[in-house]
Design a protein around this motif. Structure first.
Motif, short mmCIF file in Angstrom:
data_model
loop_
_atom_site.label_atom_id
_atom_site.label_comp_id
_atom_site.label_asym_id
_atom_site.label_seq_id
_atom_site.Cartn_x
_atom_site.Cartn_y
_atom_site.Cartn_z
N GLU A 1 1.54 17.90 3.11
CA GLU A 1 2.82 17.66 2.48
C GLU A 1 2.67 16.67 1.33
O GLU A 1 1.94 15.68 1.42
CB GLU A 1 3.77 17.11 3.54
N ALA A 2 3.37 16.95 0.24
CA ALA A 2 3.37 16.05 -0.90
C ALA A 2 4.19 14.82 -0.56
O ALA A 2 4.91 14.79 0.43
CB ALA A 2 3.94 16.76 -2.12
N GLY A 3 4.11 13.82 -1.40
CA GLY A 3 4.91 12.62 -1.21
C GLY A 3 4.16 11.46 -0.61
O GLY A 3 4.72 10.40 -0.39
N TYR A 4 2.88 11.64 -0.33
CA TYR A 4 2.05 10.58 0.23
C TYR A 4 0.74 10.54 -0.54
O TYR A 4 0.24 11.57 -1.00
CB TYR A 4 1.75 10.85 1.70
N ALA A 5 0.17 9.35 -0.67
CA ALA A 5 -1.10 9.18 -1.37
C ALA A 5 -2.07 8.41 -0.48
O ALA A 5 -1.71 7.38 0.09
CB ALA A 5 -0.89 8.43 -2.68
N VAL A 6 -3.30 8.93 -0.38
CA VAL A 6 -4.36 8.29 0.39
C VAL A 6 -5.25 7.52 -0.57
O VAL A 6 -5.59 8.01 -1.64
CB VAL A 6 -5.19 9.35 1.15
N GLY A 7 -5.64 6.31 -0.18
CA GLY A 7 -6.54 5.52 -1.00
C GLY A 7 -7.43 4.64 -0.14
O GLY A 7 -7.05 4.26 0.97
N ARG A 8 -8.62 4.36 -0.66
CA ARG A 8 -9.53 3.47 0.04
C ARG A 8 -9.18 2.03 -0.28
O ARG A 8 -8.78 1.71 -1.40
CB ARG A 8 -10.98 3.77 -0.40
N VAL A 9 -9.34 1.17 0.71
CA VAL A 9 -9.05 -0.26 0.58
C VAL A 9 -10.37 -1.00 0.43
O VAL A 9 -11.29 -0.81 1.23
CB VAL A 9 -8.27 -0.78 1.81
N THR A 10 -10.46 -1.86 -0.58
CA THR A 10 -11.65 -2.67 -0.78
C THR A 10 -11.51 -4.01 -0.06
O THR A 10 -10.41 -4.40 0.35
CB THR A 10 -11.87 -2.95 -2.29
N ALA A 11 -12.61 -4.72 0.02
CA ALA A 11 -12.59 -6.05 0.64
C ALA A 11 -11.64 -6.97 -0.13
O ALA A 11 -10.93 -7.78 0.48
CB ALA A 11 -14.00 -6.63 0.68
N GLU A 12 -11.62 -6.83 -1.44
CA GLU A 12 -10.76 -7.68 -2.27
C GLU A 12 -9.29 -7.38 -2.02
O GLU A 12 -8.43 -8.26 -2.13
CB GLU A 12 -11.08 -7.48 -3.75
N GLU A 13 -8.96 -6.15 -1.69
CA GLU A 13 -7.57 -5.75 -1.46
C GLU A 13 -7.10 -6.03 -0.04
O GLU A 13 -5.89 -6.09 0.22
CB GLU A 13 -7.41 -4.25 -1.73
N LEU A 14 -8.04 -6.21 0.88
CA LEU A 14 -7.69 -6.32 2.30
C LEU A 14 -6.71 -7.46 2.57
O LEU A 14 -5.73 -7.28 3.30
CB LEU A 14 -8.94 -6.48 3.16
N HIS A 15 -6.96 -8.62 2.01
CA HIS A 15 -6.09 -9.77 2.28
C HIS A 15 -4.63 -9.45 1.93
O HIS A 15 -3.71 -9.80 2.66
CB HIS A 15 -6.57 -11.02 1.53
N GLY A 16 -4.43 -8.76 0.82
CA GLY A 16 -3.09 -8.43 0.36
C GLY A 16 -2.36 -7.40 1.21
O GLY A 16 -1.13 -7.36 1.19
N VAL A 17 -3.10 -6.57 1.93
CA VAL A 17 -2.45 -5.53 2.75
C VAL A 17 -2.54 -5.82 4.24
O VAL A 17 -2.01 -5.05 5.05
CB VAL A 17 -3.03 -4.13 2.44
N ALA A 18 -3.17 -6.92 4.62
CA ALA A 18 -3.40 -7.22 6.04
C ALA A 18 -2.11 -7.32 6.83
O ALA A 18 -2.04 -6.85 7.97
CB ALA A 18 -4.23 -8.49 6.20
N ARG A 19 -1.07 -7.91 6.25
CA ARG A 19 0.20 -8.05 6.99
C ARG A 19 0.85 -6.68 7.22
O ARG A 19 1.41 -6.44 8.28
CB ARG A 19 1.15 -8.99 6.26
N GLU A 20 0.76 -5.79 6.24
CA GLU A 20 1.30 -4.43 6.42
C GLU A 20 0.50 -3.67 7.48
O GLU A 20 1.08 -2.97 8.31
CB GLU A 20 1.22 -3.64 5.11
N LEU A 21 -0.82 -3.80 7.42
CA LEU A 21 -1.67 -3.15 8.42
C LEU A 21 -1.37 -3.72 9.81
O LEU A 21 -1.35 -2.98 10.79
CB LEU A 21 -3.15 -3.33 8.07
N ALA A 22 -1.14 -5.02 9.87
CA ALA A 22 -0.81 -5.65 11.16
C ALA A 22 0.50 -5.11 11.71
O ALA A 22 0.61 -4.83 12.91
CB ALA A 22 -0.74 -7.17 11.00
N ALA A 23 1.49 -4.95 10.85
CA ALA A 23 2.79 -4.41 11.30
C ALA A 23 2.61 -3.00 11.85
O ALA A 23 3.19 -2.65 12.89
CB ALA A 23 3.80 -4.43 10.16
N LEU A 24 1.79 -2.19 11.18
CA LEU A 24 1.51 -0.83 11.66
C LEU A 24 0.81 -0.88 13.01
O LEU A 24 1.16 -0.14 13.94
CB LEU A 24 0.66 -0.07 10.64
N LEU A 25 -0.18 -1.75 13.14
CA LEU A 25 -0.91 -1.89 14.39
C LEU A 25 0.02 -2.33 15.53
O LEU A 25 0.00 -1.75 16.62
CB LEU A 25 -2.06 -2.88 14.23
#
Length: 185
Positions: A9-33
């Motif tokens: 289905e369209a409307g979603y995008a997959v992307g790889r997360v780098t070590a540099e980006e991890l800190h910025g997305v950690a809280r979102e990943l934590a909420a998902l977990l």
């Protein structure tokens, strides 16, 4: 777009997360977990899972991401950028296992299920695994879970199950099913 991806289905995008980006997305990943564990998924954590502890767990993965011991993807809703899911690939480090990797922590937010996002995440992971020269992927999941049926539908082969392998989020021992997928060109 591959034939496999054409069904997504369209409307979603997959992307790889780098070590540099991890800190910025950690809280979102934590909420998902936290949401996924509290929803009953067996991911190596017990409920109730504290958001701060989950954030610290994600941030601790930075060194593994930086040196290639871990690959991490997210899928986001294109309309609002909301995190909808994630998956990890851990290439084996041993000399006799450098041809294989382990799939871990595949999660899709309950609100985003039914959009084939797990399949999109797996497709991105498998493509990268091939680029890394991996020919075999393995994973484990709770027996009789919805994830088990999804892996079978995605072409994974069931090896068998191990009784009382891990506990569910409530601490009750559950059987785990082992799967593999050979990556052929």
């Amino acid at each position: 777009m591959s034939g496999f991806e054409a069904g997504f289905e369209a409307g979603y995008a997959v992307g790889r997360v780098t070590a540099e980006e991890l800190h910025g997305v950690a809280r979102e990943l934590a909420a998902l977990l936290v949401d996924t564990v509290h929803g009953g998924a067996s991911l190596g954590f017990l409920a109730p899972l504290d958001h701060g502890a989950a954030t610290a767990w994600w941030r601790a993965l930075g060194p593994d991401l930086a040196d290639g011991r871990l690959q991490l993807w997210t899928v986001r809703a294109e309309a609002d950028g909301r995190l909808a899911g994630t998956v990890q690939l851990r290439p084996a480090a041993t000399a006799n296992g450098r041809h294989r990797g382990e799939v871990a922590k595949l999660m899709v937010h309950p609100a985003d299920r039914g959009h084939r996002l797990a399949g999109r995440l797996l497709a991105a992971l498998e493509e990268r695994a091939r680029e890394l020269g991996l020919r075999l992927l393995v994973l484990d999941t709770e027996t009789d879970s919805p994830a088990e049926r999804m892996y079978e539908a995605a072409g994974w082969t069931r090896v068998g199950s191990v009784p009382d392998y891990a506990t569910d989020p409530d601490g009750v021992p559950q059987p785990t099913t082992i799967f593999f997928k050979a990556l052929v060109d």
